[in-house]
Scaffold this active site. Sequence first.
Site, PDB file in Angstrom:
ATOM      1  N   ASP A  34      39.813 -50.489 -31.548  1.00  0.00           N
ATOM      2  CA  ASP A  34      40.784 -50.789 -32.605  1.00  0.00           C
ATOM      3  C   ASP A  34      40.251 -50.399 -33.982  1.00  0.00           C
ATOM      4  OD1 ASP A  34      42.189 -51.793 -30.553  1.00  0.00           O
ATOM      5  OD2 ASP A  34      42.135 -53.900 -31.210  1.00  0.00           O
ATOM      6  N   ALA A  35      38.950 -50.639 -34.190  1.00  0.00           N
ATOM      7  CA  ALA A  35      38.378 -50.401 -35.522  1.00  0.00           C
ATOM      8  C   ALA A  35      38.494 -48.925 -35.912  1.00  0.00           C
ATOM      9  CB  ALA A  35      36.921 -50.835 -35.545  1.00  0.00           C
ATOM     10  N   TYR A  37      40.764 -46.803 -34.828  1.00  0.00           N
ATOM     11  CA  TYR A  37      42.180 -46.561 -35.117  1.00  0.00           C
ATOM     12  C   TYR A  37      42.497 -47.025 -36.540  1.00  0.00           C
ATOM     13  CZ  TYR A  37      47.259 -46.661 -34.516  1.00  0.00           C
ATOM     14  OH  TYR A  37      48.603 -46.445 -34.657  1.00  0.00           O
ATOM     15  N   LEU A  84      77.400 -50.652 -15.411  1.00  0.00           N
ATOM     16  CA  LEU A  84      77.178 -50.347 -13.994  1.00  0.00           C
ATOM     17  C   LEU A  84      77.922 -51.331 -13.117  1.00  0.00           C
ATOM     18  CD1 LEU A  84      73.307 -49.842 -14.087  1.00  0.00           C
ATOM     19  CD2 LEU A  84      74.983 -48.062 -13.565  1.00  0.00           C
ATOM     20  N   GLU A 116      65.352 -47.406  -9.854  1.00  0.00           N
ATOM     21  CA  GLU A 116      64.699 -47.832 -11.106  1.00  0.00           C
ATOM     22  C   GLU A 116      64.865 -49.338 -11.302  1.00  0.00           C
ATOM     23  OE1 GLU A 116      66.814 -45.587 -14.016  1.00  0.00           O
ATOM     24  OE2 GLU A 116      66.255 -43.662 -13.123  1.00  0.00           O
ATOM     25  N   LYS A 118      65.775 -52.620 -12.991  1.00  0.00           N
ATOM     26  CA  LYS A 118      66.732 -52.858 -14.071  1.00  0.00           C
ATOM     27  C   LYS A 118      66.129 -53.881 -15.022  1.00  0.00           C
ATOM     28  CE  LYS A 118      71.623 -53.901 -14.777  1.00  0.00           C
ATOM     29  NZ  LYS A 118      71.530 -55.053 -15.672  1.00  0.00           N
ATOM     30  N   ASP A 120      65.594 -56.335 -18.022  1.00  0.00           N
ATOM     31  CA  ASP A 120      66.534 -57.258 -18.638  1.00  0.00           C
ATOM     32  C   ASP A 120      66.264 -57.314 -20.132  1.00  0.00           C
ATOM     33  OD1 ASP A 120      68.597 -58.964 -18.691  1.00  0.00           O
ATOM     34  OD2 ASP A 120      67.532 -60.675 -17.834  1.00  0.00           O
ATOM     35  N   GLU A 176      65.978 -49.261 -22.477  1.00  0.00           N
ATOM     36  CA  GLU A 176      66.066 -50.700 -22.663  1.00  0.00           C
ATOM     37  C   GLU A 176      64.917 -51.158 -23.566  1.00  0.00           C
ATOM     38  OE1 GLU A 176      68.701 -51.682 -21.011  1.00  0.00           O
ATOM     39  OE2 GLU A 176      68.548 -53.849 -20.755  1.00  0.00           O
ATOM     40  N   TYR A 228      65.605 -44.662 -19.590  1.00  0.00           N
ATOM     41  CA  TYR A 228      66.167 -44.416 -18.264  1.00  0.00           C
ATOM     42  C   TYR A 228      67.223 -43.330 -18.206  1.00  0.00           C
ATOM     43  CZ  TYR A 228      69.421 -47.977 -20.041  1.00  0.00           C
ATOM     44  OH  TYR A 228      70.281 -48.698 -20.807  1.00  0.00           O
ATOM     45  N   LYS A 293      70.558 -44.572  -8.425  1.00  0.00           N
ATOM     46  CA  LYS A 293      71.380 -43.486  -8.971  1.00  0.00           C
ATOM     47  C   LYS A 293      71.303 -42.292  -8.033  1.00  0.00           C
ATOM     48  CE  LYS A 293      70.101 -44.894 -13.644  1.00  0.00           C
ATOM     49  NZ  LYS A 293      69.299 -44.608 -14.836  1.00  0.00           N
ATOM     50  N   LYS A 317      71.707 -56.585  -7.797  1.00  0.00           N
ATOM     51  CA  LYS A 317      71.180 -57.700  -8.577  1.00  0.00           C
ATOM     52  C   LYS A 317      70.276 -58.591  -7.728  1.00  0.00           C
ATOM     53  CE  LYS A 317      72.566 -58.062 -12.430  1.00  0.00           C
ATOM     54  NZ  LYS A 317      73.821 -58.404 -13.072  1.00  0.00           N
ATOM     55  N   CYS A 411      56.659 -99.223 -20.001  1.00  0.00           N
ATOM     56  CA  CYS A 411      56.404 -98.308 -18.886  1.00  0.00           C
ATOM     57  C   CYS A 411      57.394 -98.600 -17.759  1.00  0.00           C
ATOM     58  CB  CYS A 411      54.976 -98.490 -18.394  1.00  0.00           C
ATOM     59  SG  CYS A 411      54.666 -97.594 -16.853  1.00  0.00           S
ATOM     60  N   CYS A 414      55.026-100.177 -14.747  1.00  0.00           N
ATOM     61  CA  CYS A 414      54.272-101.435 -14.822  1.00  0.00           C
ATOM     62  C   CYS A 414      54.699-102.316 -15.992  1.00  0.00           C
ATOM     63  CB  CYS A 414      52.777-101.140 -14.911  1.00  0.00           C
ATOM     64  SG  CYS A 414      52.291-100.472 -16.513  1.00  0.00           S
ATOM     65  N   CYS A 429      51.903 -94.704 -21.372  1.00  0.00           N
ATOM     66  CA  CYS A 429      51.866 -96.091 -20.908  1.00  0.00           C
ATOM     67  C   CYS A 429      50.463 -96.613 -21.166  1.00  0.00           C
ATOM     68  CB  CYS A 429      52.185 -96.151 -19.411  1.00  0.00           C
ATOM     69  SG  CYS A 429      51.522 -97.623 -18.607  1.00  0.00           S
ATOM     70  N   CYS A 435      48.544 -99.930 -13.995  1.00  0.00           N
ATOM     71  CA  CYS A 435      49.835 -99.281 -13.748  1.00  0.00           C
ATOM     72  C   CYS A 435      49.784 -98.556 -12.401  1.00  0.00           C
ATOM     73  CB  CYS A 435      50.140 -98.295 -14.877  1.00  0.00           C
ATOM     74  SG  CYS A 435      51.618 -97.322 -14.588  1.00  0.00           S
TER      75      CYS A 435
HETATM   76  S1  IVH Z   1      71.803 -46.608 -16.350  1.00  0.00           S
HETATM   77  C1  IVH Z   1      75.837 -44.967 -16.780  1.00  0.00           C
HETATM   78  N1  IVH Z   1      69.393 -47.410 -15.757  1.00  0.00           N
HETATM   79  O1  IVH Z   1      71.907 -52.076 -17.341  1.00  0.00           O
HETATM   80  C2  IVH Z   1      74.602 -45.680 -16.478  1.00  0.00           C
HETATM   81  N2  IVH Z   1      70.815 -48.906 -16.933  1.00  0.00           N
HETATM   82  O2  IVH Z   1      74.989 -52.550 -16.662  1.00  0.00           O
HETATM   83  C3  IVH Z   1      74.277 -46.694 -17.486  1.00  0.00           C
HETATM   84  N3  IVH Z   1      69.777 -51.053 -17.519  1.00  0.00           N
HETATM   85  O3  IVH Z   1      73.540 -51.700 -20.327  1.00  0.00           O
HETATM   86  C4  IVH Z   1      72.985 -47.316 -17.441  1.00  0.00           C
HETATM   87  N4  IVH Z   1      67.812 -50.622 -16.633  1.00  0.00           N
HETATM   88  O4  IVH Z   1      71.070 -51.660 -20.492  1.00  0.00           O
HETATM   89  C5  IVH Z   1      70.554 -47.745 -16.338  1.00  0.00           C
HETATM   90  N5  IVH Z   1      67.224 -48.001 -15.207  1.00  0.00           N
HETATM   91  C6  IVH Z   1      68.387 -48.303 -15.786  1.00  0.00           C
HETATM   92  C7  IVH Z   1      68.604 -49.549 -16.423  1.00  0.00           C
HETATM   93  C8  IVH Z   1      69.844 -49.812 -16.976  1.00  0.00           C
HETATM   94  C9  IVH Z   1      68.549 -51.507 -17.306  1.00  0.00           C
HETATM   95  C10 IVH Z   1      70.845 -51.801 -18.203  1.00  0.00           C
HETATM   96  C11 IVH Z   1      71.466 -51.031 -19.326  1.00  0.00           C
HETATM   97  C12 IVH Z   1      72.953 -51.156 -19.198  1.00  0.00           C
HETATM   98  C13 IVH Z   1      73.117 -52.087 -18.059  1.00  0.00           C
HETATM   99  C14 IVH Z   1      74.210 -51.560 -17.165  1.00  0.00           C
END
Ligand code: IVH
Length: 677
Positions: A34-35, A37, A84, A116, A118, A120, A176, A228, A293, A317, A411, A414, A429, A435
């Site tokens: 780090d230093a 950098y 999606l 891939e 997904k 969050d 994301e 993505y 996909k 999901k 408590c 007890c 307590c 107790c």
């Molecule tokens: S593809 C047309 N790939 O999921 C395709 N989406 O419901 C559109 N998300 O709002 C998205 N990981 O934010 C794609 N590997 C991934 C993803 C991804 C997360 C989220 C994305 C989108 C939501 C779709």
Amino acid sequence: MPVADLLQELESLLEKLDTWNHQYYVLDQPTVPDAEYDRAMQRLIALETQHPQWLRTDSPSQRVGAKPLAQFGQVTHDVPMLSLDNAFNDQDMQNFNRRLLDRLAEISGPLEFACEPKLDGIAVSLLYRSGVLQRGATRGDGATGEDITQNVRTIRSIPLRLRGTGYPDVLEVRGEIYMPKAGFEQLNNRARERGEKLFVNPRNAAAGSLRQLDPRITAERPLEMCCYSVGLVEGGSLPDRQARVLERLQDWGFRINSQSAVVRGVEACNEYYQSLSERRDSLPYDIDGIVFKVNEFQLQEQLGFVSRAPRWAIARKFPAQEEMTRLLDVEFQVGRTGVITPVARLEPVFVGGVTVSNATLHNRDEVDRLDVRIGDTVIVRRAGDVIPQVVSVVLEHRVPSFQRVSFPQHCPVCQSAVEREEGEAALRCMGGLVCAAQQKAAIKHFASRRALNVEGLGDKLVEQLVDEGLVGNVAELYTLSKAHLLELDRMGEKSADNLLAALQDSKLTTLPRFIFALGIREVGEATALSLARHFGSWPVLSAASERQLLEVDDVGPIVADHLRQFFDSLSSLEMVRLLCDAGVSWPDIECLPQQNQPLLGQTWVVTGKLETLGRDDAKAHLQALGAKVAGTVSMKTTCVVAGPGAGSKLAKAEALGVEVVDEPSFLALLLAQGIEV
Ligand code: IVH
């Protein structure tokens, strides 16, 4: 120095800093301390200050610094940002595959899918012209989003300038933005210390951090971006498959998900789903599913879209980690040291893969923070092995008649007085060992595997023993007779004999286990071990002054105070005497004076499953030998102890060239220090 040389130095600094940044934030493989950098960055800033005409918007010094905005501008997406369709089980996946094959009549074999995780987080679009980041925008409603350029610039895994060559003149990259779990925990811990509002989950924290009008706040938040897909592309071309596009994006400096894969056929998609769902909790970020996909763009084009989602992709999901349910009541549990914990009784709900009917509410501060009332609809979260939490209240469902939670004055077990100590969130307590709840908890702790390890003395049995009045403290365990035990429900001859034998076996123990087993406040396993190694014997330890206690490595004023209180309490000393009279004993150990800590100054990381020792014991031993035990691997790591199942930490150690040892070698190392496991 001639101006030309200075300019050259500037160019070289820009190049170096960009590369180091990419290695650190995108590849997770830091290459310089780090230093170094920081020194390069300071030099760059000095040159840019002396020669403002050289300052470029894509300079690494320009990530933060923009002024707060009054509001975000609007951005129109040239290529709409879609959503999606979802799948929830294998059958939904089969149906998806069937729809694809029906439409792609000319394809006979299994289809190729890009798989891939997904993530969050928050979907964003990044626009690059001539390789320089021009604009960052949220998805919004898919057609228009908000201009968050200032904020995305602060995220170190987003390149301000593309790396390499061959990128299109105009390139819109989508992905994301998310907050890794570790960063989220840290952020919330800090907020808790300052008495500020906590974020409910990493996704909300990421969203809140991006919504800041002041980019300096965003810059302090641990955000990352993973790409993505692409949107607008002009003046250039890209590969013909999804997975290859991701590889190109990686070449140009973006982080892509290392778990992504290409598979053939829907069964392989389902296997990928299974395998990743098993690893879900060990990933450093939250994912809520897998996106599958169709890999080939030409096929994607043939398939097209229905309303707002592509036909060629689906999101499978995972079971939700958050669900709504009703708070039926709040009860109070009394722990080993008398701490009274409010526990939410919930209408049973399936969340994070199990049915949850209880969740901790921690303490009064947490109940106040949530402002939860009996009868409220609440959101419950259970992620991995973590105990279920009530994360928020759905206020729309509240009815005025719902009652606040009232904390007990006495408590619940007890009836002794309840106190809240200065500076502590917990109610306690004051009944101590009168107790029954504290008696039970103290006995369970004493008998547990890491303490005196009384095999077969489980929680249920301890409760029976206390409820029947057979045992009131740990010493009385050793006065149990077979006749006593046979009085208990469901206790047969054989179980009684086994328990008596286990009690007998537990008497020969070690000093660290004995100290730990006493359940002195704040004295965990690691502290017990340090104390044992420092003082060597019970008489020396129990006679130590506060000042002498403070000389021990992980003993601070609070722990020293609890220890002194224990040693000054006649009833505690009487308990120790009774235990010794019953035959509990241990060999004294050789004292390890502080200066004889061979691993002092070193930083170790323990990862994976340690079969003989367990990770907690491994850490305790390392600490006793003077090492610091860290949670993440970095350039500063001295050595990594890796057991089976070690994942990203091991990979990182290997990438950084940090020494790695397996469990047998580690045990050998301990043995060489006189520690036999
Ligand atoms: S593809 C047309 N790939 O999921 C395709 N989406 O419901 C559109 N998300 O709002 C998205 N990981 O934010 C794609 N590997 C991934 C993803 C991804 C997360 C989220 C994305 C989108 C939501 C779709």
